[in-house]
Design a protein around this motif. Structure first.
Motif, PDB file in Angstrom:
ATOM      1  N   LEU A   1       0.819  -1.219   0.000  1.00  0.00           N
ATOM      2  CA  LEU A   1       0.000   0.000   0.000  1.00  0.00           C
ATOM      3  C   LEU A   1       0.848   1.261   0.000  1.00  0.00           C
TER       4      LEU A   1
ATOM      5  N   ALA B   1      -7.288  -1.457  -4.275  1.00  0.00           N
ATOM      6  CA  ALA B   1      -6.236  -0.437  -4.207  1.00  0.00           C
ATOM      7  C   ALA B   1      -5.595  -0.243  -5.576  1.00  0.00           C
TER       8      ALA B   1
ATOM      9  N   LEU C   1      -7.381   3.940   0.774  1.00  0.00           N
ATOM     10  CA  LEU C   1      -6.104   3.758   1.463  1.00  0.00           C
ATOM     11  C   LEU C   1      -6.283   3.856   2.968  1.00  0.00           C
TER      12      LEU C   1
END
Length: 640
Positions: free
Chosen positions: A540, A581, A622
């Protein structure tokens, strides 16, 4: 009892109301706009001198700017800022000085004659400063009663103005977000205030402060904080402009104090406050007899010295002078009190307070802080927040009994102790429990946090009772505010009697004599490393870098980065299972490079609205994904 009028510091610029600074920029001739940022930067380093009732700044030949703050210590009227040059008030000197001044909080620096004007020591506390929001309690009356009302046309118009200003700042990036774009945000924030949108107004003011801190490279400012506040501003403004009836989007005035009858409060600890917006002081955290967490603050404009000297600050509460050092280890029975929605005690007239004998952390109601396992408390805090618009966890105090196992960097490593049993006083760490990082709540050298944690880390095997806050941005991390001995433990702290079983880490200095004798049989082999951080080690970070680049460099920087690293952006995310994501990162990259054409085939300026929505989607996802990783770091056994 009348509160003392705050004095004006004659060696620093006073805060200025947003509407005053915005009006000055709007009145400045457009031909001078390009020179404004350079002038602000030049004059920001000019010494501030005293004037009759205010301060003066020498801006060069035949230009002396004088600021005359009002009773609250802030410039609240355009007439309180004057320049001696011939072009005043539409001159570059006056405008640059007003822009260089800190942004005043309209709720704190309202008209002192108003019956709703707050106390002078009712200023942002540490949690409010960090989050800028009041969490679940920041809701309108409609929200509390379950009624939802669509925003009015005036509210939608104010929210739309905020959205357009914020989207423009996002597209331009920090380097281009100088005085003029900031003034647009301040003007829109004032419109939001007039329309009754306190959450949107607060987010806009925090965005301007964050932009200034980033551009000035202020110590302690993190880019992630600017990303968070810009996300909140766009999220709230976008939904309100679209007519969303959620009352949580409107918010509630931070200091809308309400009567709360008679209260018995008991001190938990003191916390020094040094904010990035020019406030400093002390906050004493309290627990009521029925278990509610409240606070009593003395936070005003000032520097680190004010926070350091807050160790024994005396603050007026009605007719009573309250010593924070005494209150933190004692208690009060208060009648006629008022409490704000975020748990701040008022200090107005009519309040009566009687001292109470302090209680130990092991006695009710303070014992409730240690009644549940940390993993359970942390999970509840993280789950209580809205993942779409995260009013961050970490504002409420948590408590736990820990064993020091080592140190890494400036952090103490610890394990949570298993609950006490009837078998005896000896307690061992929870099997397969996480390694907990204790990080300084404030690393400023004038405060004792870092020194105290270093002292505690020197005794592996030491058992501690800790009160602090969850760090919602880091895996299994607490920010301790105070420590004390674990009841019944042998290898625990030995604090002076007058400390009443607790040491405030920001003020009290833990000495070698406060530690137990070094018994090799009780000391552990120190842990000098810790397993991987679930957030830092996940892919991430690629999305985090992209959304932060969007803020620091603007739309063009994202487009250029995406062209060069497109293959390495989404692929690792998909392979690791972060499918959504990868999708939102791709969408942001696509939108950053999108250009339209007019009827003649010429390239047109890109649409800032679509880009802002794409960035908002990536940032919201996020935040939710990182939140889940942090939650799991408290409940999953460490690996590595």
């Amino acid at each position: 009892m009348t509160h003392r009028t705050p004095t004006t510091d004659t060696d620093r610029l006073p805060p200025v109301l947003p509407v005053v600074a915005a009006a000055a920029v709007a009145a400045l001739p457009s031909r001078l706009h390009k020179r404004l940022d350079a002038t602000v930067e030049r004059l920001a380093g000019v010494p501030v001198g005293p004037a009759d009732g205010g301060v003066s700044i020498d801006c060069g030949a035949e230009a002396l700017v004088t600021l005359m703050p009002g009773p609250t210590g802030a410039v609240t009227d355009p007439q309180q800022a004057r320049c001696s040059c011939l072009l005043s008030p539409r001159c570059l000197h006056r405008t640059a000085i007003l822009v260089a001044c800190p942004v005043a909080d309209p709720a704190t620096h309202s008209d002192s004659a108003s019956p709703t004007a707050p106390s002078t020591h009712d200023s942002p506390g540490p949690a409010a400063e960090r989050t800028g929001r009041t969490g679940k309690s920041s809701r309108t009356a409609a929200g509390r009663t379950g009624r939802s009302t669509a925003p009015t046309k005036a509210q939608q118009a104010a929210a739309d103005a905020l959205w357009r200003a914020a989207a423009g700042v996002l597209a331009a990036g920090v380097p281009a977000a100088g005085a003029v774009p900031q003034a647009e945000l301040l003007r829109a924030a004032h419109s939001a205030r007039l329309a009754g949108l306190p959450r949107a107004e607060n987010a806009a003011l925090r965005t301007v402060r964050g932009l200034r801190a980033h551009r000035e490279r202020q110590a302690g400012h993190r880019q992630a904080e600017l990303v968070e506040v810009l996300h909140d501003l766009l999220y709230v403004a976008g939904r309100l402009a679209a007519g969303d009836p959620d009352p949580g989007l409107v918010g509630i005035l931070r200091r809308a104090y309400q009567p709360d009858g008679t209260l018995e409060v008991y001190g938990g600890c003191r916390e020094p406050v040094i904010s990035a917006t020019g406030y400093a002081g002390v906050v004493t955290h309290l627990v009521t007899a029925d278990g509610r967490q409240l606070s009593f603050a003395d936070v005003k404009p000032g520097g680190p010295e004010r926070a350091r000297d807050g160790a024994r600050t005396v603050t007026e509460m009605g007719a009573v002078a309250v010593n924070h050092a005494t209150l933190a280890r004692g208690g009060l029975r208060i009648s006629g009190t008022t409490v704000s929605p975020d748990g701040r005690l008022g200090a107005g007239q009519g309040i009566r307070a009687t001292p109470l004998t302090g209680t130990d952390w092991s006695a009710a109601p303070l014992a409730e802080l240690f009644a549940r396992p940390l993993a359970e408390v942390v999970t509840a805090q993280l789950a209580a927040d809205d993942a779409q618009a995260p009013a961050p966890a970490g504002t409420a105090l948590v408590g736990g009994d820990l064993m020091v196992v080592g140190a890494v960097g400036g952090q103490v490593l610890a394990r949570e102790l298993a609950p006490a049993t009837d078998a005896g006083p000896d307690r061992v760490p929870v099997p397969d429990g996480p390694v907990i990082r204790l990080a300084p709540a404030n690393s400023h050298p004038m405060l004792a946090h870092v020194t105290n944690l270093r002292r505690l880390a020197s005794w592996p095997g030491l058992q501690l009772r800790v009160v602090g806050r969850l760090d919602p941005d880091r895996a299994s991390t607490l920010r301790p505010l105070a420590v004390g001995p674990v009841p019944g433990a042998a290898t625990t702290l030995r604090l002076p009697t007058d400390w009443h079983g607790r040491a405030d880490l920001g003020y009290d200095e833990i000495q070698g004599g406060h530690l137990p004798p070094r018994d090799p049989a009780a000391m552990l082999e120190p842990v000098l490393a810790v397993g991987a951080d679930a957030v830092a080690e996940s892919p991430l970070w690629r999305v985090r870098r992209l959304v932060e680049l969007a803020v620091s460099g603007g739309r063009r920087a994202v487009a250029e980065a995406a062209r060069g690293e497109r293959a390495g952006l989404a692929g690792p995310l998909r392979r690791s299972g972060f499918i959504t994501a990868a999708a939102v990162a791709d969408a942001l990259a696509d939108e950053s490079d999108r250009r339209g054409r007019d009827a003649f085939g010429r390239l047109t300026d890109p649409d800032p609205n679509r880009y802002a929505w794409a960035w908002l989607a990536a940032t919201a996802h996020l935040a939710a994904a990182e939140r889940e990783l942090i939650r799991s770091s408290w409940t999953t056994p460490p690996v590595g």
